[in-house]
Write a protein that holds these residues in place. Structure first.
Motif, short mmCIF file in Angstrom:
data_model
loop_
_atom_site.label_atom_id
_atom_site.label_comp_id
_atom_site.label_asym_id
_atom_site.label_seq_id
_atom_site.Cartn_x
_atom_site.Cartn_y
_atom_site.Cartn_z
N ILE A 209 -2.04 4.04 -5.74
CA ILE A 209 -2.73 5.10 -4.98
C ILE A 209 -1.89 5.37 -3.73
O ILE A 209 -1.57 4.43 -2.99
N THR A 213 -1.78 10.76 0.66
CA THR A 213 -2.30 11.94 -0.04
C THR A 213 -3.73 11.70 -0.54
O THR A 213 -4.43 12.65 -0.86
N THR A 214 -4.14 10.44 -0.60
CA THR A 214 -5.52 10.11 -0.99
C THR A 214 -6.13 9.22 0.10
O THR A 214 -6.21 7.99 -0.05
N TRP A 217 -8.91 6.09 -0.32
CA TRP A 217 -8.38 5.19 -1.35
C TRP A 217 -9.47 4.27 -1.92
O TRP A 217 -9.42 3.88 -3.07
N ALA A 220 -10.95 6.09 -4.65
CA ALA A 220 -10.03 6.09 -5.80
C ALA A 220 -10.10 4.76 -6.55
O ALA A 220 -10.04 4.73 -7.78
#
Ligand SMILES: NC(=O)c1ccc[n+]([C@@H]2O[C@H](COP(=O)([O-])OP(=O)(O)OC[C@H]3O[C@@H](n4cnc5c(N)ncnc54)[C@H](OP(=O)(O)O)[C@@H]3O)[C@@H](O)[C@H]2O)c1
Length: 336
Positions: A209, A213-214, A217, A220
């Motif tokens: 991850i 950009t995420t 997390w 995610a």
């Protein structure tokens, strides 16, 4: 012998000097140092922000070292001249729970460290260097490898099929990927860089991850694990992101609090903690018995540390600068 001494705080006050070669006392080894590796604490210590009140003037810095026994003191039975040994960080912590008095016996400050041609180490303050490793590689083990091993094995008994979240690709985290993967776990890794994530996969990461950009997390991780979370989070980030580590952990999971890259205090969502029944465990490197277990494991699995760069002894200050710039893997200084 030649040694680097920290005469005042600040990298400009790290000086290469001639000092007397020490003589081993009872149960001590004189070790010809081959290599040392740098950790975040070594830089923080030079900068005067790591327990400055405990550091003696003229300290020989750097906690982690590997070398060859050059002489032994009276009563030494465990090692002989010519043996390859690797230093143990908490020199008086051999087994059992951590005790406050161990804090004063850390290598590389307050005790003299390995940035010298020779070093005194107690015979109970070293492990045999893994036979599969060079001394440069072994010098990376005492803090960066033992810390995740201690969390994974002593506090969770991680086994095949379990899942682990590893944050970033610094020294501790890369060892965490290698060790957890060798134990058969699913290893989810975060990083700010896709290129580093690709390298993390080569080392055994199963899922990756990008936390730039995420930013969510933790969400995610939940997506990757059918909403369940992971068995163990190795948290090196700290600060208020600790609450995301708790979100990312399974019910009854373990959040090992290792680092504080984003801050040394955290506010927590207590309801999250209560519902998840999360175990939050502080980690302070580990004890000698666990280090012996780690050495056996590394030998059995032929795990090779990831070394980013090796600096000459005379260029030691450059190695500290490189640490501050960032690296993938460990920074080593080799000693002539
Ligand atoms: N408790 C203990 O026993 C113990 C032992 C060793 C280290 N530590 C602590 O653990 C921390 C890490 O040590 P280290 O030696 O592994 O450090 P390091 O080698 O300097 O690693 C830093 C890496 O962490 C990642 N990172 C930085 N900020 C981040 C953030 N906000 N979110 C996610 N990842 C982030 C980055 O990875 P990317 O470049 O991939 O983004 C960076 O390269 C430090 O705070 C250190 O003091 C504690």
């Amino acid at each position: 012998m030649r040694a680097w001494t920290l005469d005042e705080f600040g990298l400009e006050n790290l000086n290469l000097r001639e000092v007397p070669t020490p003589t081993p006392g009872p149960h001590e080894l004189l070790v010809k140092v081959s290599a040392v590796s740098l950790n975040y604490r070594d830089k923080a210590l030079v900068d005067g922000i790591y327990a400055p009140e405990k550091m003696p003037k003229g300290l020989i810095p750097v906690a982690d070292s590997a070398g060859v026994v050059a002489a032994v003191g009276d009563g030494v039975t465990k090692y002989r001249v010519g043996d390859r040994v690797t230093s143990h960080f908490y020199s008086t912590w051999h087994d059992g729970p951590w005790l406050p008095e161990y804090a004063d016996f850390q290598m590389g400050g307050p005790l003299n460290g390995g940035l010298a041609e020779y070093q005194i180490l107690g015979e109970d303050n070293v492990v045999p260097t893994p036979s599969t490793m060079s001394d440069s590689e072994a010098s990376t083990l005492p803090i960066a490898a033992l810390t995740p091993w201690f969390a994974l094995r002593e506090y969770r008994g991680l086994k095949a099929g379990d899942s682990v979240l590893v944050q970033g690709t610094g020294g501790v985290s890369i060892f965490a990927i290698q060790l957890a993967s060798a134990l058969g776990a699913r290893v989810i890794v975060t990083s700010s860089s896709d290129e580093k994530l690709a390298r993390a996969r080569e080392l055994g990461a199963t899922d990756t991850i990008n936390y730039r950009t995420t930013p969510d997390w933790a969400g995610a991780v939940l997506d990757l694990t059918d909403g369940q979370g992971v068995d163990v989070v190795l948290d090196v980030v700290g600060g208020d992101r600790l609450r995301d580590s708790i979100r990312a952990a399974k019910g009854n999971g373990l959040v090992a609090v290792i680092g504080f890259l984003e801050g040394q205090t955290a506010s927590l969502d207590l309801m999250d903690l209560i519902w998840h029944q999360t175990h939050i465990q502080g980690i302070a490197v580990g004890h000698l018995r666990s280090f012996h277990d780690l050495v056996r494991f590394l030998d059995e699995h032929t795990i090779n540390p990831v070394v980013d760069s090796v600096f000459a002894f005379e260029d030691a200050p450059r190695a500290y600068e490189k640490l501050a710039e960032g690296a993938f893997g460990k920074i080593v200084i080799s000693t002539p």
